[in-house]
Design an enzyme around this catalytic site. Structure first.
Site, mmCIF file in Angstrom:
data_model
loop_
_atom_site.group_PDB
_atom_site.id
_atom_site.type_symbol
_atom_site.label_atom_id
_atom_site.label_comp_id
_atom_site.label_asym_id
_atom_site.label_seq_id
_atom_site.Cartn_x
_atom_site.Cartn_y
_atom_site.Cartn_z
ATOM 1 N N GLU A 23 0.858 -1.191 0.000
ATOM 2 C CA GLU A 23 0.000 0.000 0.000
ATOM 3 C C GLU A 23 0.884 1.228 0.000
ATOM 4 O O GLU A 23 1.766 1.356 0.846
ATOM 5 C CB GLU A 23 -0.863 0.106 1.269
ATOM 6 N N THR A 24 0.652 2.139 -0.920
ATOM 7 C CA THR A 24 1.245 3.464 -0.841
ATOM 8 C C THR A 24 0.465 4.394 -1.745
ATOM 9 O O THR A 24 -0.015 3.983 -2.807
ATOM 10 C CB THR A 24 2.743 3.457 -1.209
#
Length: 389
Positions: free
Chosen positions: A326-327
């Protein structure tokens, strides 16, 4: 791409998580860092030409905690082999806990389609977004309407039409018939990163995955299966328990016919503070969001994420590949130091991430998640890179 980086040691201050009332929430924790440098080298895939550059790296040491799990970090810290240049400046960061959500608590196999009148989180589509799919490893996707109900098969298919440029799609769970719906809607070349969210229902989740795969695809469509999401960071499991969950899932998945990667997903800070986590996953899958570092502006998100990759790589002794699961960057919410939410800044952050380490990163997330609470800083709903606002 080959990079030189500096290992840094810092201090972690965690806050208590509120218990979710109906569905799992995204919560944050504050992190205070103080930096010590040591030279290391690591190879990371990016989208720029091959370059050797110095970058800063933080290795976090937990000193206080509101939970017994987080306090374990005081006995599993990362020590640099060389010390130099003590940096006295501090920074506040926090981590984003992302999770499965459904209209019914505890259901890992919910398949009820939402009514046609339900508002979809993908209503604001990619028509007004200039962010392209190229340059990233993949993207995360959640099949929920704005009221938290399950999207229908047709709604999921419509969403997936906008994700055809992404090679990999990450799902968090098996509720809402999401595995079978996404398998039917994806292109033949796309791969899925699946999730077993409820660790007390691992076999049920594996059975659901197996049924979907046998009906609508093959195991070749699945690149990774994760077990839990940010369990150690959230204080809901010890590292030993995570190892047991991963082992249980691997056994069940192998019996079902799956031979691919199995991982636990946690925050980069949780792994650095608890390097035992390196022992359980086939590669290191970690979440990292530059917005929650108040000293990082949107255009610097890529180098910041790259630092987290290198920190985890170092914490694991250089023995495990690292993937950011996740980013991203919020398009709305409160300004947090240098971190300013806006659509333009979201686009700048994603561009920076792609340039620095995109081939090692899943972007968070496809569409705004309006079913969530506003959360700290008012950003929880607004991470959708294909949404118009």
């Amino acid at each position: 791409m080959r990079f030189s980086n500096f290992l840094t040691v810092s201090a972690l201050l965690t806050g208590a998580l509120g218990a979710p009332a109906v569905r799992h929430k995204h919560e944050k924790r504050d992190v205070v860092t103080a930096t010590v440098h040591a030279q290391v080298t690591v190879v990371v895939s990016g989208n720029s030409g091959e370059t050797i550059v110095p970058v800063n790296e933080n290795a976090v040491v937990a000193t206080t905690s509101s939970t017994a799990v987080a306090s374990q970090a005081t006995t599993s810290t990362l020590e640099p082999t060389t010390s130099a240049n003590v940096v006295t400046s501090q920074q506040q960061t926090s981590t984003l806990q992302s999770s499965e959500a459904a209209s019914t608590v505890g259901s890992s196999t919910s398949s009820s389609p939402s009514s046609s009148s339900s508002t979809s989180s993908s209503a604001s589509s990619s028509a007004s977004s200039s962010i392209s799919a190229s340059g990233a490893k993949g993207i995360t996707y959640s099949p929920y309407n704005d009221d938290g109900s399950c999207k229908s098969t047709a709604q999921v298919a419509s969403d997936l039409e906008q994700l055809t440029g992404f090679d990999n799609i990450r799902l968090y769970g098996v509720d809402c018939s999401q595995v079978e719906n996404v398998l039917q809607a994806k292109t033949s070349s796309q791969k899925l990163f699946l999730g077993i969210y409820y660790v007390d229902k691992i076999q049920d989740a594996v059975d659901t995955i197996k049924s979907a795969v046998e009906s609508y695809g093959s195991w070749d469509d699945i690149t990774t299966v994760s077990v839990g999401n940010e369990l150690v960071n959230g204080g809901s499991a010890t590292t030993t328990q995570v190892g047991e969950y991963v082992s249980t899932a691997k056994s069940a998945l192998t019996s079902a016919g799956y031979t691919g990667s199995v991982v636990s997903v946690d925050t980069f800070i949780a792994v650095i503070n608890n390097p035992d986590l390196c022992n359980y996953s086939d590669y290191m899958a970690v979440n990292a969001h530059a917005y929650f570092d108040e000293n990082t502006a949107a255009q610097d998100a890529g180098p910041w994420v790259l630092e987290q990759i290198e920190r985890v790589y170092t914490a694991c002794g250089g023995k495990k590949d690292v993937v950011i699961t996740e980013t991203g960057w919020p398009s709305k919410g409160d300004t947090y130091g240098e971190a300013v939410p806006s659509k333009a800044n979201q686009e700048a952050a994603i561009s920076s991430i792609k340039s620095s380490c995109g081939s090692s990163a899943y972007l968070f997330t496809a569409f705004n998640d309006l079913w969530k609470d506003d959360g700290q800083y008012g950003v929880e709903k607004y991470w959708g890179i294909l949404s118009s606002d």
